[in-house]
Design a protein around this motif. Structure first.
Motif, PDB file in Angstrom:
ATOM      1  N   LEU A  52       0.783  -1.412  -0.054  1.00 37.29           N
ATOM      2  CA  LEU A  52      -0.002   0.082   0.065  1.00 37.29           C
ATOM      3  C   LEU A  52       0.908   1.280  -0.061  1.00 37.29           C
ATOM      4  O   LEU A  52       0.429   2.158  -0.795  1.00 37.29           O
ATOM      5  CB  LEU A  52      -0.785  -0.143   1.405  1.00 37.29           C
ATOM      6  CG  LEU A  52      -1.748   1.200   1.347  1.00 37.29           C
ATOM      7  CD1 LEU A  52      -2.735   1.389   0.273  1.00 37.29           C
ATOM      8  CD2 LEU A  52      -2.591   1.317   2.647  1.00 37.29           C
ATOM      9  N   LEU A  53       1.757   1.184   0.715  1.00 41.29           N
ATOM     10  CA  LEU A  53       2.702   2.478   0.850  1.00 41.29           C
ATOM     11  C   LEU A  53       3.547   2.491  -0.406  1.00 41.29           C
ATOM     12  O   LEU A  53       3.683   3.617  -0.878  1.00 41.29           O
ATOM     13  CB  LEU A  53       3.816   2.289   1.874  1.00 41.29           C
ATOM     14  CG  LEU A  53       4.838   3.435   2.251  1.00 41.29           C
ATOM     15  CD1 LEU A  53       4.024   4.631   2.645  1.00 41.29           C
ATOM     16  CD2 LEU A  53       5.703   3.083   3.341  1.00 41.29           C
ATOM     17  N   GLN A  59       2.225   6.664  -6.958  1.00 36.82           N
ATOM     18  CA  GLN A  59       0.976   7.373  -7.613  1.00 36.82           C
ATOM     19  C   GLN A  59       1.489   9.021  -7.201  1.00 36.82           C
ATOM     20  O   GLN A  59       1.359   9.845  -7.809  1.00 36.82           O
ATOM     21  CB  GLN A  59      -0.451   7.488  -6.647  1.00 36.82           C
ATOM     22  CG  GLN A  59      -1.039   6.023  -7.151  1.00 36.82           C
ATOM     23  CD  GLN A  59      -2.162   5.964  -6.163  1.00 36.82           C
ATOM     24  OE1 GLN A  59      -2.530   6.751  -5.404  1.00 36.82           O
ATOM     25  NE2 GLN A  59      -2.938   4.720  -6.577  1.00 36.82           N
ATOM     26  N   ALA A  60       2.315   9.112  -6.168  1.00 35.13           N
ATOM     27  CA  ALA A  60       2.755  10.410  -5.645  1.00 35.13           C
ATOM     28  C   ALA A  60       3.734  11.133  -6.773  1.00 35.13           C
ATOM     29  O   ALA A  60       3.809  12.245  -6.996  1.00 35.13           O
ATOM     30  CB  ALA A  60       3.287  10.356  -4.182  1.00 35.13           C
ATOM     31  N   GLY A  62       4.009   9.920  -9.868  1.00 32.30           N
ATOM     32  CA  GLY A  62       3.116  10.151 -11.295  1.00 32.30           C
ATOM     33  C   GLY A  62       3.283   9.019 -12.090  1.00 32.30           C
ATOM     34  O   GLY A  62       3.101   8.725 -13.212  1.00 32.30           O
ATOM     35  N   LYS A  63       3.726   7.805 -11.482  1.00 27.26           N
ATOM     36  CA  LYS A  63       4.022   6.456 -11.954  1.00 27.26           C
ATOM     37  C   LYS A  63       2.702   5.679 -11.867  1.00 27.26           C
ATOM     38  O   LYS A  63       2.676   4.530 -10.951  1.00 27.26           O
ATOM     39  CB  LYS A  63       5.255   5.675 -11.357  1.00 27.26           C
ATOM     40  CG  LYS A  63       6.623   6.419 -11.661  1.00 27.26           C
ATOM     41  CD  LYS A  63       6.856   6.442 -13.079  1.00 27.26           C
ATOM     42  CE  LYS A  63       8.198   6.964 -13.486  1.00 27.26           C
ATOM     43  NZ  LYS A  63       8.782   6.869 -14.747  1.00 27.26           N
ATOM     44  N   THR A  64       1.596   6.056 -12.462  1.00 29.88           N
ATOM     45  CA  THR A  64       0.373   5.365 -12.189  1.00 29.88           C
ATOM     46  C   THR A  64      -0.138   4.061 -13.191  1.00 29.88           C
ATOM     47  O   THR A  64      -0.722   3.133 -12.769  1.00 29.88           O
ATOM     48  CB  THR A  64      -0.869   6.474 -12.426  1.00 29.88           C
ATOM     49  OG1 THR A  64      -0.562   6.944 -13.715  1.00 29.88           O
ATOM     50  CG2 THR A  64      -0.672   7.396 -11.274  1.00 29.88           C
ATOM     51  N   LYS A  65       0.752   4.265 -14.462  1.00 30.93           N
ATOM     52  CA  LYS A  65       0.376   3.173 -15.213  1.00 30.93           C
ATOM     53  C   LYS A  65       0.872   1.675 -14.802  1.00 30.93           C
ATOM     54  O   LYS A  65       0.106   0.730 -15.081  1.00 30.93           O
ATOM     55  CB  LYS A  65       0.948   3.310 -16.602  1.00 30.93           C
ATOM     56  CG  LYS A  65       0.539   4.724 -17.358  1.00 30.93           C
ATOM     57  CD  LYS A  65       1.102   4.729 -18.628  1.00 30.93           C
ATOM     58  CE  LYS A  65       0.368   5.971 -19.564  1.00 30.93           C
ATOM     59  NZ  LYS A  65       1.066   6.399 -20.904  1.00 30.93           N
ATOM     60  N   PRO A  66       2.212   1.701 -14.132  1.00 38.74           N
ATOM     61  CA  PRO A  66       2.597   0.276 -13.799  1.00 38.74           C
ATOM     62  C   PRO A  66       1.568  -0.143 -12.490  1.00 38.74           C
ATOM     63  O   PRO A  66       1.593  -1.431 -12.443  1.00 38.74           O
ATOM     64  CB  PRO A  66       3.768   0.672 -13.022  1.00 38.74           C
ATOM     65  CG  PRO A  66       4.292   1.828 -13.696  1.00 38.74           C
ATOM     66  CD  PRO A  66       3.080   2.811 -13.936  1.00 38.74           C
ATOM     67  N   ILE A  67       0.993   0.464 -11.755  1.00 34.21           N
ATOM     68  CA  ILE A  67      -0.107   0.001 -10.814  1.00 34.21           C
ATOM     69  C   ILE A  67      -0.841  -0.792 -11.425  1.00 34.21           C
ATOM     70  O   ILE A  67      -1.306  -2.124 -10.704  1.00 34.21           O
ATOM     71  CB  ILE A  67      -0.791   1.091 -10.071  1.00 34.21           C
ATOM     72  CG1 ILE A  67       0.182   2.038  -9.515  1.00 34.21           C
ATOM     73  CG2 ILE A  67      -1.663   0.513  -8.804  1.00 34.21           C
ATOM     74  CD1 ILE A  67      -0.273   3.072  -8.839  1.00 34.21           C
ATOM     75  N   LEU A  68      -1.512  -0.638 -12.624  1.00 34.99           N
ATOM     76  CA  LEU A  68      -2.517  -1.594 -13.195  1.00 34.99           C
ATOM     77  C   LEU A  68      -1.946  -2.822 -13.297  1.00 34.99           C
ATOM     78  O   LEU A  68      -2.425  -4.007 -13.281  1.00 34.99           O
ATOM     79  CB  LEU A  68      -3.024  -0.970 -14.493  1.00 34.99           C
ATOM     80  CG  LEU A  68      -4.176  -1.853 -15.322  1.00 34.99           C
ATOM     81  CD1 LEU A  68      -5.295  -2.160 -14.296  1.00 34.99           C
ATOM     82  CD2 LEU A  68      -4.733  -1.143 -16.541  1.00 34.99           C
ATOM     83  N   GLY A  69      -0.656  -2.885 -13.941  1.00 33.01           N
ATOM     84  CA  GLY A  69      -0.163  -4.054 -14.384  1.00 33.01           C
ATOM     85  C   GLY A  69       0.147  -4.958 -12.964  1.00 33.01           C
ATOM     86  O   GLY A  69       0.325  -6.196 -12.919  1.00 33.01           O
ATOM     87  N   ILE A  70       0.814  -4.279 -12.274  1.00 31.55           N
ATOM     88  CA  ILE A  70       1.163  -4.979 -10.855  1.00 31.55           C
ATOM     89  C   ILE A  70       0.011  -5.587 -10.006  1.00 31.55           C
ATOM     90  O   ILE A  70       0.146  -6.742  -9.770  1.00 31.55           O
ATOM     91  CB  ILE A  70       1.783  -3.633  -9.814  1.00 31.55           C
ATOM     92  CG1 ILE A  70       2.923  -3.312 -10.140  1.00 31.55           C
ATOM     93  CG2 ILE A  70       1.576  -4.408  -8.510  1.00 31.55           C
ATOM     94  CD1 ILE A  70       3.547  -2.026  -9.588  1.00 31.55           C
ATOM     95  N   LEU A 113       9.690   0.905  -8.528  1.00 31.59           N
ATOM     96  CA  LEU A 113      10.049   2.118  -7.712  1.00 31.59           C
ATOM     97  C   LEU A 113      11.716   2.190  -7.794  1.00 31.59           C
ATOM     98  O   LEU A 113      12.303   3.290  -7.750  1.00 31.59           O
ATOM     99  CB  LEU A 113       9.496   2.178  -6.338  1.00 31.59           C
ATOM    100  CG  LEU A 113       8.224   2.796  -6.189  1.00 31.59           C
ATOM    101  CD1 LEU A 113       7.966   2.819  -4.516  1.00 31.59           C
ATOM    102  CD2 LEU A 113       8.301   4.221  -6.399  1.00 31.59           C
ATOM    103  N   ARG A 114      12.395   1.081  -7.829  1.00 28.99           N
ATOM    104  CA  ARG A 114      13.895   1.145  -7.398  1.00 28.99           C
ATOM    105  C   ARG A 114      14.492   1.584  -8.500  1.00 28.99           C
ATOM    106  O   ARG A 114      15.776   1.964  -8.697  1.00 28.99           O
ATOM    107  CB  ARG A 114      14.247  -0.368  -7.020  1.00 28.99           C
ATOM    108  CG  ARG A 114      14.184  -1.238  -8.141  1.00 28.99           C
ATOM    109  CD  ARG A 114      14.492  -2.845  -7.820  1.00 28.99           C
ATOM    110  NE  ARG A 114      15.923  -2.917  -7.518  1.00 28.99           N
ATOM    111  CZ  ARG A 114      16.975  -3.272  -8.467  1.00 28.99           C
ATOM    112  NH1 ARG A 114      16.715  -3.536  -9.555  1.00 28.99           N
ATOM    113  NH2 ARG A 114      18.182  -3.278  -7.838  1.00 28.99           N
ATOM    114  N   ARG A 115      13.750   1.878  -9.744  1.00 23.05           N
ATOM    115  CA  ARG A 115      14.669   2.147 -10.817  1.00 23.05           C
ATOM    116  C   ARG A 115      14.615   3.720 -10.774  1.00 23.05           C
ATOM    117  O   ARG A 115      15.641   4.331 -11.637  1.00 23.05           O
ATOM    118  CB  ARG A 115      13.782   1.918 -12.179  1.00 23.05           C
ATOM    119  CG  ARG A 115      13.606   0.488 -12.372  1.00 23.05           C
ATOM    120  CD  ARG A 115      12.784   0.181 -13.577  1.00 23.05           C
ATOM    121  NE  ARG A 115      12.467  -1.416 -13.653  1.00 23.05           N
ATOM    122  CZ  ARG A 115      11.702  -1.929 -14.539  1.00 23.05           C
ATOM    123  NH1 ARG A 115      10.817  -1.065 -15.416  1.00 23.05           N
ATOM    124  NH2 ARG A 115      11.429  -3.179 -14.554  1.00 23.05           N
TER     125      ARG A 115
END
Length: 218
Positions: A52-53, A59-60, A62-70, A113-115
């Motif tokens: 969740l964090l 999202q904070a 601006g990387k919202t697109k990967p969330i759907l794939g995750i 995120l690590r990227r």
């Protein structure tokens, strides 16, 4: 992430070791057989909190697109685990699936995120494990003693177990200097002003160095 590890892991572990008592006290004897799935969900809730964090961080920035794939990939893992284990394991397969869902989402979010930034996913984890073990052990002993020696019902045992946790957690956290002042500074910035007196009281209980410094000054 440090505060999540230090609070969620000990709490989930403590709930897992008293899973039969907690389930029967709240829902009655009919659900006591679900103690194993409940314990699995409780001890792995740390991965749900971490994911969740991490997803909120995505999202904070601006990387919202990967969330759907995750979410899609983790859901596939969840459904596969339930489909393969439902017949031999029953409801336990569902708990395992949910645990794998949380682990999958946490791992994939961390990998994404690590990227772009450093993700301290293990920060505070060693102390969290220490607190979890030292807190869960007396809970398990007290629960066993109340059930076998005094033959108390789960509804009567549960308040006593909550009291044991409320005593053990701050003592262990204070003894091993688990929390630092920076943790509470972070919470002060995040929580409403109304809660600051309560936060200060908790800080005085949990942080030994601050109390020792005040005693030396007096």
């Amino acid at each position: 992430m440090r505060l999540v590890n230090l609070t969620v892991l000990p709490t989930g572990t403590a709930l897992a070791v008293i899973a039969p008592t907690a389930l029967e006290a709240v829902y009655g004897p009919s659900l006591a057989a679900g103690a194993v799935p409940f314990a699995i969900l409780a001890v792995t809730i740390i991965f749900s909190a971490q994911s969740l964090l991490l997803n909120t961080t995505l999202q904070a920035i601006g990387k919202t697109k990967p969330i759907l794939g995750i979410s899609f990939a983790a859901t596939i893992i969840d459904l596969a685990a339930v489909g393969l284990g439902a017949r031999p394991l029953g409801t336990t397969a569902g708990a395992i699936g949910r645990a794998l869902l949380a682990i999958g989402m946490m791992t994939l979010a961390w990998w994404t995120l690590r990227r772009v930034l450093h993700v301290p996913i293990t920060r505070g984890l060693s102390k969290a494990l220490l607190v979890a073990i030292l807190t869960a052990t007396p809970l398990a002993i007290v629960d066993y003693g109340l059930a076998t020696n005094l033959h108390l019902t789960p509804l009567v045992r549960l308040p006593a177990l909550l009291a044991v946790f409320a005593i053990c957690f701050p003592i262990i956290a204070r003894q091993f200097s688990v929390f630092v002042e920076a943790d509470f500074k972070l919470l002060e910035n995040a929580l409403p002003q109304l809660l600051r007196p309560s936060l200060d009281a908790i800080e005085r209980v949990l942080i030994r160095e601050r109390a020792d410094l005040r005693r030396d000054m007096t």
